[in-house]
Design a protein around this motif. Structure first.
Motif, PDB file in Angstrom:
ATOM      1  N   ALA A 342      43.284-115.806   8.730  1.00 20.21           N
ATOM      2  CA  ALA A 342      43.844-116.412   9.944  1.00 20.21           C
ATOM      3  C   ALA A 342      45.246-116.933   9.697  1.00 20.21           C
ATOM      4  O   ALA A 342      46.121-116.831  10.571  1.00 20.21           O
ATOM      5  N   ALA A 343      45.498-117.505   8.512  1.00 20.20           N
ATOM      6  CA  ALA A 343      46.840-118.002   8.211  1.00 20.20           C
ATOM      7  C   ALA A 343      47.835-116.851   8.086  1.00 20.20           C
ATOM      8  O   ALA A 343      48.985-116.962   8.526  1.00 20.20           O
ATOM      9  N   ALA A 344      47.408-115.747   7.493  1.00 20.06           N
ATOM     10  CA  ALA A 344      48.271-114.565   7.411  1.00 20.06           C
ATOM     11  C   ALA A 344      48.565-114.020   8.807  1.00 20.06           C
ATOM     12  O   ALA A 344      49.682-113.559   9.089  1.00 20.06           O
ATOM     13  N   THR A 345      47.566-114.090   9.673  1.00 22.12           N
ATOM     14  CA  THR A 345      47.746-113.642  11.061  1.00 22.12           C
ATOM     15  C   THR A 345      48.727-114.540  11.794  1.00 22.12           C
ATOM     16  O   THR A 345      49.579-114.068  12.564  1.00 22.12           O
ATOM     17  N   LEU A 346      48.645-115.835  11.566  1.00 22.72           N
ATOM     18  CA  LEU A 346      49.609-116.775  12.134  1.00 22.72           C
ATOM     19  C   LEU A 346      51.021-116.389  11.727  1.00 22.72           C
ATOM     20  O   LEU A 346      51.932-116.321  12.568  1.00 22.72           O
ATOM     21  N   ASP A 347      51.225-116.142  10.436  1.00 21.23           N
ATOM     22  CA  ASP A 347      52.547-115.757   9.944  1.00 21.23           C
ATOM     23  C   ASP A 347      53.072-114.513  10.656  1.00 21.23           C
ATOM     24  O   ASP A 347      54.233-114.445  11.056  1.00 21.23           O
ATOM     25  N   HIS A 348      52.196-113.532  10.805  1.00 17.25           N
ATOM     26  CA  HIS A 348      52.606-112.271  11.431  1.00 17.25           C
ATOM     27  C   HIS A 348      53.083-112.485  12.864  1.00 17.25           C
ATOM     28  O   HIS A 348      54.138-111.964  13.262  1.00 17.25           O
ATOM     29  N   PHE A 349      52.322-113.255  13.634  1.00 16.28           N
ATOM     30  CA  PHE A 349      52.667-113.401  15.049  1.00 16.28           C
ATOM     31  C   PHE A 349      53.792-114.415  15.277  1.00 16.28           C
ATOM     32  O   PHE A 349      54.453-114.376  16.314  1.00 16.28           O
ATOM     33  N   ILE A 350      54.023-115.300  14.306  1.00 15.41           N
ATOM     34  CA  ILE A 350      55.250-116.112  14.371  1.00 15.41           C
ATOM     35  C   ILE A 350      56.458-115.211  14.133  1.00 15.41           C
ATOM     36  O   ILE A 350      57.460-115.279  14.851  1.00 15.41           O
ATOM     37  N   ALA A 351      56.350-114.335  13.136  1.00 11.52           N
ATOM     38  CA  ALA A 351      57.460-113.441  12.820  1.00 11.52           C
ATOM     39  C   ALA A 351      57.768-112.486  13.969  1.00 11.52           C
ATOM     40  O   ALA A 351      58.932-112.159  14.231  1.00 11.52           O
ATOM     41  N   SER A 352      56.727-112.047  14.670  1.00 14.07           N
ATOM     42  CA  SER A 352      56.923-111.113  15.784  1.00 14.07           C
ATOM     43  C   SER A 352      57.452-111.798  17.043  1.00 14.07           C
ATOM     44  O   SER A 352      57.874-111.129  17.990  1.00 14.07           O
ATOM     45  N   GLY A 353      57.414-113.136  17.053  1.00  7.60           N
ATOM     46  CA  GLY A 353      57.856-113.894  18.215  1.00  7.60           C
ATOM     47  C   GLY A 353      56.789-114.099  19.264  1.00  7.60           C
ATOM     48  O   GLY A 353      57.035-114.747  20.289  1.00  7.60           O
ATOM     49  N   GLU A 354      55.590-113.581  19.019  1.00  8.06           N
ATOM     50  CA  GLU A 354      54.520-113.725  20.014  1.00  8.06           C
ATOM     51  C   GLU A 354      53.933-115.133  20.036  1.00  8.06           C
ATOM     52  O   GLU A 354      53.351-115.543  21.038  1.00  8.06           O
ATOM     53  N   ILE A 355      54.054-115.862  18.937  1.00  7.99           N
ATOM     54  CA  ILE A 355      53.748-117.292  18.921  1.00  7.99           C
ATOM     55  C   ILE A 355      55.093-118.005  18.841  1.00  7.99           C
ATOM     56  O   ILE A 355      55.801-117.907  17.830  1.00  7.99           O
ATOM     57  N   ALA A 356      55.449-118.682  19.904  1.00 11.63           N
ATOM     58  CA  ALA A 356      56.797-119.235  20.048  1.00 11.63           C
ATOM     59  C   ALA A 356      56.866-120.686  19.582  1.00 11.63           C
ATOM     60  O   ALA A 356      55.857-121.400  19.583  1.00 11.63           O
ATOM     61  N   PRO A 357      58.043-121.137  19.192  1.00 13.41           N
ATOM     62  CA  PRO A 357      58.224-122.558  18.843  1.00 13.41           C
ATOM     63  C   PRO A 357      57.877-123.443  20.036  1.00 13.41           C
ATOM     64  O   PRO A 357      58.118-123.087  21.183  1.00 13.41           O
ATOM     65  N   GLY A 358      57.309-124.578  19.735  1.00 12.18           N
ATOM     66  CA  GLY A 358      56.989-125.530  20.789  1.00 12.18           C
ATOM     67  C   GLY A 358      55.640-125.333  21.439  1.00 12.18           C
ATOM     68  O   GLY A 358      55.185-126.190  22.204  1.00 12.18           O
ATOM     69  N   GLU A 359      54.972-124.211  21.164  1.00  5.56           N
ATOM     70  CA  GLU A 359      53.638-123.984  21.706  1.00  5.56           C
ATOM     71  C   GLU A 359      52.589-124.710  20.874  1.00  5.56           C
ATOM     72  O   GLU A 359      52.787-124.944  19.673  1.00  5.56           O
TER      73      GLU A 359
END
Length: 394
Positions: A342-359
């Motif tokens: 799950a932590a690796a998945t978090l990293d991936h979607f932060i890098a892709s921009g799909e999880i945005a800052p402030g969310e």
């Protein structure tokens, strides 16, 4: 889909994929169509319905289709959700290893065993790669009933020991996780099958993790929930709970579900992404052993849950799982490799921009590193300096 909410809620029943209904106390393993069963739609929870004096998931008894006076509980649920600085972002980590047997499986097993005991069952059968078997063994012991656990021979010794310590009968089976399940199904003809993958009440227990997120965040839903999936019970449970809350007017949206699986065991992620899982060739062993399930029983439901949320799925390369284990441990979070997906998945979607800052993002860590001593030793015994540490630069 069985998890959709109608305009009026009838008394709960079991329902298969064709919509055929069965009594809630029917002991059958699956529907007449061969599909797994789900509980028909239940009303969502209102804050005033929470039993605040109850320090377990049974504080949400109003949305559990099991008689609370017959519950088998070891104090599961109410796990911490802590804010962590993850590459400069504030991310909430839900620490499911604070459950009694040190994994999220206790949620589903408490509700499932409570249901089975209420039906008069005195013996249960489970197949598991480790954590599910430990949980069934523990709750069977608490209920005073016998348990037989069929386990892959390659399972971590610590997980097998834990189930054995609770008094369960253990049978080791060579082969894949799916071959172990096939053996359990054969034996289920003579022993009641308490499968955390098949039993509908297990999902009813796992949904409580989402209710806890909602309560902890001041009765609001997060923007994103990041999960590892093997069979997908947490994915389906979150979809179910947030759907109930949405239908009850207690939230105005579903969180997006971001789901990760080990690369060579990514049936849910590949199906969601339109990739033929068979195109990856022979399956390669992974340190995330708890997620190495080739044929998830509830595959359509898991894929639809991600799609309904507007989320996404990722097949995580093995090197990124290793890096995530180390990154979590560097922050004081000793998570087993399966939950580190799950932590690796978090990293991936932060890098892709799909999880945005402030969310507002919640990452569910499903089990403790202490349960996978051998694989943790493999991660920390080597020198993988060339592997990027998850979360360190993002």
């Amino acid at each position: 889909m069985p998890n959709e909410q109608p305009s009026s809620i009838a008394a709960p029943v079991l329902i298969d994929r064709t919509g055929r209904r069965y009594p809630l106390d029917d002991p059958r393993r699956r529907g007449d169509d061969g599909s797994p069963l789900a509980v028909s739609a239940l009303p969502g929870l209102r804050p005033e319905q929470i039993d605040s004096a109850e320090r377990s998931l049974w504080r949400y008894r109003a949305v559990l289709p099991v008689p609370a006076d017959r519950r088998v509980s070891l104090g599961e649920g109410c796990t911490p959700m802590i804010p962590v600085d993850w590459g400069g972002r504030r991310v909430h980590f839900k620490l499911e290893w604070f459950n009694p047997t040190s994994s999220f499986k206790d949620r589903g097993v408490s509700v499932m065993i409570s249901h089975l005991v209420a039906l008069g069952v005195d013996r249960v059968l489970e197949d598991s790669s480790g954590n599910g078997g430990s949980a069934v063994a523990a709750y069977a012991a608490a209920a005073g009933i016998r348990a037989k656990i069929i386990v892959p021979a390659a399972t971590s010794a610590a997980k097998i020991l834990q189930a054995r310590a609770y008094g369960a009968e253990i049978e080791l089976v060579a082969g894949t996780r799916d071959e172990v399940a096939e053996e359990a199904i054969r034996q289920s003809e003579r022993i009641p099958y308490a499968s955390h993958n098949w039993h509908p009440m297990f999902i009813q227990g796992t949904k409580t993790v989402a209710y806890e997120m909602w309560e902890s965040l001041g009765f609001t839903a997060p923007d994103n929930v990041v999960l590892v999936a093997g069979a997908g019970s947490n994915v389906i449970g979150c979809d179910l709970a947030f759907g109930e809350l949405l239908a009850a007017g207690q939230t105005d949206r579903r969180p997006r579900l971001f789901v990760g699986q080990p690369e060579h065991w990514a049936t849910i992620a590949d199906t969601f992404n339109g990739i033929d899982p068979g195109s990856r060739g022979a399956r390669v062993p992974t340190i995330a052993e708890g997620a190495s399930i080739a044929r998830p029983v509830r595959l359509p439901e898991a894929v639809e849950a991600i799609r309904r949320s507007g989320g996404a799925a990722y097949a995580v390369p093995e090197a990124e799982i290793h890096a995530a284990v180390r990154a979590l441990s560097a922050r004081g979070l000793y998570a087993e490799p399966t939950s580190s997906v799950a932590a690796a998945t978090l990293d991936h979607f932060i890098a892709s921009g799909e999880i945005a800052p402030g969310e507002t993002t919640v990452v569910v860590l499903t089990g403790a590193g202490l349960k996978s001593a051998e694989t943790m030793a493999a991660v920390f015994g080597g020198h993988d300096d060339d592997v990027r540490e998850a979360g360190s630069t993002r």
